[in-house]
Design a protein around this motif. Structure first.
Motif, PDB file in Angstrom:
ATOM      1  N   ALA A  52      83.624 -25.960  11.196  1.00 57.15           N
ATOM      2  CA  ALA A  52      83.113 -27.297  10.872  1.00 57.15           C
ATOM      3  C   ALA A  52      82.720 -27.380   9.406  1.00 57.15           C
ATOM      4  O   ALA A  52      83.030 -28.369   8.719  1.00 57.15           O
ATOM      5  CB  ALA A  52      81.915 -27.622  11.761  1.00 57.15           C
ATOM      6  N   HIS A  53      82.044 -26.360   8.903  1.00 58.84           N
ATOM      7  CA  HIS A  53      81.671 -26.344   7.484  1.00 58.84           C
ATOM      8  C   HIS A  53      82.910 -26.234   6.596  1.00 58.84           C
ATOM      9  O   HIS A  53      82.935 -26.774   5.487  1.00 58.84           O
ATOM     10  CB  HIS A  53      80.723 -25.186   7.216  1.00 58.84           C
ATOM     11  CG  HIS A  53      79.382 -25.344   7.860  1.00 58.84           C
ATOM     12  ND1 HIS A  53      78.488 -26.329   7.472  1.00 58.84           N
ATOM     13  CD2 HIS A  53      78.780 -24.671   8.871  1.00 58.84           C
ATOM     14  CE1 HIS A  53      77.391 -26.238   8.216  1.00 58.84           C
ATOM     15  NE2 HIS A  53      77.553 -25.252   9.066  1.00 58.84           N
ATOM     16  N   THR A  54      83.928 -25.545   7.089  1.00 60.08           N
ATOM     17  CA  THR A  54      85.176 -25.428   6.335  1.00 60.08           C
ATOM     18  C   THR A  54      85.809 -26.806   6.126  1.00 60.08           C
ATOM     19  O   THR A  54      86.239 -27.147   5.014  1.00 60.08           O
ATOM     20  CB  THR A  54      86.172 -24.518   7.090  1.00 60.08           C
ATOM     21  OG1 THR A  54      85.664 -23.192   7.128  1.00 60.08           O
ATOM     22  CG2 THR A  54      87.532 -24.523   6.413  1.00 60.08           C
ATOM     23  N   ALA A  58      86.241 -28.505   2.483  1.00 55.84           N
ATOM     24  CA  ALA A  58      87.601 -28.731   1.996  1.00 55.84           C
ATOM     25  C   ALA A  58      87.836 -30.192   1.644  1.00 55.84           C
ATOM     26  O   ALA A  58      88.371 -30.518   0.574  1.00 55.84           O
ATOM     27  CB  ALA A  58      88.615 -28.264   3.045  1.00 55.84           C
ATOM     28  N   LEU A  59      87.428 -31.094   2.531  1.00 52.44           N
ATOM     29  CA  LEU A  59      87.652 -32.520   2.281  1.00 52.44           C
ATOM     30  C   LEU A  59      86.798 -33.034   1.131  1.00 52.44           C
ATOM     31  O   LEU A  59      87.221 -33.898   0.365  1.00 52.44           O
ATOM     32  CB  LEU A  59      87.349 -33.327   3.551  1.00 52.44           C
ATOM     33  CG  LEU A  59      88.282 -33.060   4.746  1.00 52.44           C
ATOM     34  CD1 LEU A  59      87.841 -33.875   5.946  1.00 52.44           C
ATOM     35  CD2 LEU A  59      89.722 -33.376   4.373  1.00 52.44           C
ATOM     36  N   PHE A 132      80.299 -21.628  -2.597  1.00 52.82           N
ATOM     37  CA  PHE A 132      81.056 -20.383  -2.589  1.00 52.82           C
ATOM     38  C   PHE A 132      82.566 -20.589  -2.680  1.00 52.82           C
ATOM     39  O   PHE A 132      83.238 -19.993  -3.537  1.00 52.82           O
ATOM     40  CB  PHE A 132      80.704 -19.607  -1.316  1.00 52.82           C
ATOM     41  CG  PHE A 132      81.360 -18.265  -1.195  1.00 52.82           C
ATOM     42  CD1 PHE A 132      81.013 -17.223  -2.039  1.00 52.82           C
ATOM     43  CD2 PHE A 132      82.321 -18.037  -0.208  1.00 52.82           C
ATOM     44  CE1 PHE A 132      81.611 -15.977  -1.922  1.00 52.82           C
ATOM     45  CE2 PHE A 132      82.920 -16.797  -0.080  1.00 52.82           C
ATOM     46  CZ  PHE A 132      82.562 -15.762  -0.934  1.00 52.82           C
ATOM     47  N   LEU A 133      83.121 -21.418  -1.820  1.00 54.86           N
ATOM     48  CA  LEU A 133      84.574 -21.523  -1.715  1.00 54.86           C
ATOM     49  C   LEU A 133      85.279 -21.960  -3.005  1.00 54.86           C
ATOM     50  O   LEU A 133      86.334 -21.408  -3.337  1.00 54.86           O
ATOM     51  CB  LEU A 133      84.949 -22.470  -0.567  1.00 54.86           C
ATOM     52  CG  LEU A 133      84.567 -22.007   0.842  1.00 54.86           C
ATOM     53  CD1 LEU A 133      85.078 -23.009   1.875  1.00 54.86           C
ATOM     54  CD2 LEU A 133      85.114 -20.622   1.149  1.00 54.86           C
ATOM     55  N   PRO A 134      84.743 -22.951  -3.754  1.00 56.41           N
ATOM     56  CA  PRO A 134      85.466 -23.399  -4.948  1.00 56.41           C
ATOM     57  C   PRO A 134      85.636 -22.326  -6.018  1.00 56.41           C
ATOM     58  O   PRO A 134      86.490 -22.464  -6.896  1.00 56.41           O
ATOM     59  CB  PRO A 134      84.590 -24.546  -5.487  1.00 56.41           C
ATOM     60  CG  PRO A 134      83.803 -24.993  -4.322  1.00 56.41           C
ATOM     61  CD  PRO A 134      83.542 -23.766  -3.520  1.00 56.41           C
ATOM     62  N   GLN A 135      84.846 -21.243  -5.960  1.00 56.69           N
ATOM     63  CA  GLN A 135      84.929 -20.206  -6.982  1.00 56.69           C
ATOM     64  C   GLN A 135      86.286 -19.513  -6.997  1.00 56.69           C
ATOM     65  O   GLN A 135      86.663 -18.907  -7.999  1.00 56.69           O
ATOM     66  CB  GLN A 135      83.841 -19.145  -6.745  1.00 56.69           C
ATOM     67  CG  GLN A 135      82.436 -19.681  -6.612  1.00 56.69           C
ATOM     68  CD  GLN A 135      82.007 -20.446  -7.844  1.00 56.69           C
ATOM     69  OE1 GLN A 135      82.138 -19.955  -8.961  1.00 56.69           O
ATOM     70  NE2 GLN A 135      81.512 -21.641  -7.653  1.00 56.69           N
ATOM     71  N   PHE A 136      87.020 -19.609  -5.919  1.00 59.98           N
ATOM     72  CA  PHE A 136      88.238 -18.814  -5.772  1.00 59.98           C
ATOM     73  C   PHE A 136      89.506 -19.665  -5.780  1.00 59.98           C
ATOM     74  O   PHE A 136      90.592 -19.181  -5.468  1.00 59.98           O
ATOM     75  CB  PHE A 136      88.158 -18.000  -4.479  1.00 59.98           C
ATOM     76  CG  PHE A 136      86.869 -17.228  -4.374  1.00 59.98           C
ATOM     77  CD1 PHE A 136      86.694 -16.042  -5.058  1.00 59.98           C
ATOM     78  CD2 PHE A 136      85.806 -17.724  -3.634  1.00 59.98           C
ATOM     79  CE1 PHE A 136      85.509 -15.349  -4.995  1.00 59.98           C
ATOM     80  CE2 PHE A 136      84.611 -17.044  -3.562  1.00 59.98           C
ATOM     81  CZ  PHE A 136      84.454 -15.851  -4.246  1.00 59.98           C
ATOM     82  N   THR A 145      92.692 -28.838  -1.593  1.00 57.79           N
ATOM     83  CA  THR A 145      92.092 -29.051  -0.273  1.00 57.79           C
ATOM     84  C   THR A 145      92.611 -28.027   0.728  1.00 57.79           C
ATOM     85  O   THR A 145      91.842 -27.436   1.494  1.00 57.79           O
ATOM     86  CB  THR A 145      92.384 -30.466   0.233  1.00 57.79           C
ATOM     87  OG1 THR A 145      91.832 -31.415  -0.687  1.00 57.79           O
ATOM     88  CG2 THR A 145      91.781 -30.695   1.607  1.00 57.79           C
ATOM     89  N   LEU A 146      93.920 -27.796   0.725  1.00 52.91           N
ATOM     90  CA  LEU A 146      94.508 -26.805   1.621  1.00 52.91           C
ATOM     91  C   LEU A 146      93.982 -25.407   1.302  1.00 52.91           C
ATOM     92  O   LEU A 146      93.683 -24.620   2.213  1.00 52.91           O
ATOM     93  CB  LEU A 146      96.029 -26.834   1.516  1.00 52.91           C
ATOM     94  CG  LEU A 146      96.785 -25.808   2.373  1.00 52.91           C
ATOM     95  CD1 LEU A 146      96.492 -26.026   3.842  1.00 52.91           C
ATOM     96  CD2 LEU A 146      98.289 -25.889   2.092  1.00 52.91           C
TER      97      LEU A 146
END
Length: 208
Positions: A52-54, A58-59, A132-136, A145-146
């Protein structure tokens, strides 16, 4: 082809997943109270809740990463600062015994749901994913987004691969940690140092 820094992502993810926190304690407590199957059901629910957090991350962030290098830089610095704060908190974690609360016996389906809700309803997990996620993901990535969605799913899978075996071996692991409280302190400190190093590297890295 996804524009993702997989080496850094897997390294940082495993370090974060290994640090004993709310999710780890929940998995261990259920396993100790009801056995290995209960620990696995809880671990699966916890990791499912990350999906759910993913989706939200992403969106919400995919368009920002595509839109502007300045916005990407802001996300990069904010995420690095967040990881640095986590690292400092781990370095300052007080020495003490591992507390694992008991749990009443419940059905596996309820254990799964409890694990999922523990993450879905935790605002700290949402903040973590957003930082965290955007760092990579490369700035201006064609499939941002994908990429974020795949990273979030990969983090959930890595979490299950770590937390699942811990659920299976929870009784022995918790007993060992209680008998060696200093080991937990050094685990916190080592994880804190690694997170500070990752924060520095992420904050200074050039777009890839």
């Amino acid at each position: 082809m996804l524009d993702v820094n997989w080496t850094l992502f897997v390294t940082a993810s495993i370090v974060l997943i290994l640090v004993p926190g709310q999710d780890m304690i929940l998995v261990m407590s259920r396993s100790i109270a009801q056995g290995a199957a209960a620990g696995m059901a809880t671990a699966t629910g916890v990791c499912s809740g990350l999906i759910a957090h993913t989706i939200v991350a992403a969106l919400g962030l995919g368009a920002l990463i595509r839109a502007s290098e300045w916005l990407y830089l802001g996300l990069q610095l904010a995420g690095a600062a967040y990881l640095a704060c986590l690292g400092v908190q781990l370095l300052r974690a007080p020495q003490g015994p591992l507390e694992i609360a008991g749990a009443a016996r419940v059905r596996p389906s309820r254990l799964f749901l409890d694990g999922a809700l523990s993450n879905i309803c935790n605002p700290k997990i949402a903040v973590f994913y957003l930082a965290f996620l955007p760092q990579f993901v490369a700035p201006g990535a064609a499939h941002a987004t994908l990429s974020l969605f795949v990273l979030g799913l990969a983090f959930a899978v890595l979490a299950l691969l770590v937390k699942g075996p811990i659920g299976l071996c929870a009784a022995a692991l918790s007993g060992w940690l209680r008998a060696h409280p200093q080991a937990l302190v050094w685990l916190f400190r080592a994880s804190g140092v690694v997170l500070l190093g990752l924060a520095l590297q992420l904050g200074l890295q050039q777009p890839f």
